[in-house]
Scaffold this motif. Sequence first.
Motif, short mmCIF file in Angstrom:
data_model
loop_
_atom_site.label_atom_id
_atom_site.label_comp_id
_atom_site.label_asym_id
_atom_site.label_seq_id
_atom_site.Cartn_x
_atom_site.Cartn_y
_atom_site.Cartn_z
N ARG A 123 -19.69 60.70 18.66
CA ARG A 123 -19.63 61.22 17.29
C ARG A 123 -19.34 62.71 17.25
O ARG A 123 -18.64 63.19 16.37
N GLU A 124 -19.89 63.42 18.22
CA GLU A 124 -19.65 64.87 18.26
C GLU A 124 -18.18 65.16 18.49
O GLU A 124 -17.59 66.03 17.85
N GLY A 125 -17.57 64.43 19.39
CA GLY A 125 -16.14 64.60 19.65
C GLY A 125 -15.31 64.22 18.44
O GLY A 125 -14.27 64.84 18.16
N TRP A 156 -12.09 68.11 12.59
CA TRP A 156 -11.96 69.51 12.19
C TRP A 156 -10.64 70.10 12.70
O TRP A 156 -9.90 70.73 11.94
N ASN A 157 -10.35 69.86 13.98
CA ASN A 157 -9.11 70.40 14.56
C ASN A 157 -7.85 69.79 13.96
O ASN A 157 -6.84 70.47 13.80
N ASP A 158 -7.91 68.51 13.60
CA ASP A 158 -6.73 67.85 13.02
C ASP A 158 -6.42 68.32 11.61
O ASP A 158 -5.25 68.43 11.24
N TYR A 159 -7.44 68.63 10.81
CA TYR A 159 -7.20 68.90 9.40
C TYR A 159 -7.69 70.25 8.87
O TYR A 159 -7.12 70.76 7.91
N GLY A 165 -26.35 61.80 14.15
CA GLY A 165 -25.46 60.80 13.60
C GLY A 165 -24.18 61.47 13.13
O GLY A 165 -23.86 62.58 13.53
N LEU A 166 -23.47 60.80 12.24
CA LEU A 166 -22.23 61.35 11.72
C LEU A 166 -22.51 62.59 10.88
O LEU A 166 -23.53 62.67 10.19
N SER A 167 -21.59 63.52 10.90
CA SER A 167 -21.73 64.75 10.12
C SER A 167 -21.36 64.47 8.66
O SER A 167 -20.77 63.45 8.33
#
Length: 139
Positions: free
Chosen positions: A47-49, A55-58, A106-108
């Motif tokens: 999930r961290e990745g 973030w890096n993609d968008y 968990g998910l951000s």
Amino acid sequence: MSSSSSDEVFEERFDEVFEEIFEDTFTNRVEAQTSNQRSRAYIERNREGGQDRLWNDYFSEDATFSSQIFRRRFRMNKDLFLRIVYGLSENFPFFQQRRYATGRFGLSALQKCTEAIRMLAYGSAADTVDEYHCTFLFT
């Protein structure tokens, strides 16, 4: 044999049978729960990745995808999207990142909002995008 002595014998036998049944039931239940716990496999979802890639993609300064592609995929601009993410994470506990019982995060909020907004943008139900959710966020 008197009535009171037969009642005592019945009660003693009843108590013995009840305890045996209760003990067997309890033991079977505990063993079933323990074997269920042992049979569950842990699946690493990274999930961290996924958060970092999203973030890096968008959203980073040198994002992989342009603002035009973002707008086409999410049907809004990035600033509005990030304001929505912030508002949801501030006001609704579901959209806040939490630790699981294992201590891992968990998910951000960004990941949860990304999926929710994509479902709204494309008119999909949650169960129809479950597999896509993993693919979109983690590939």
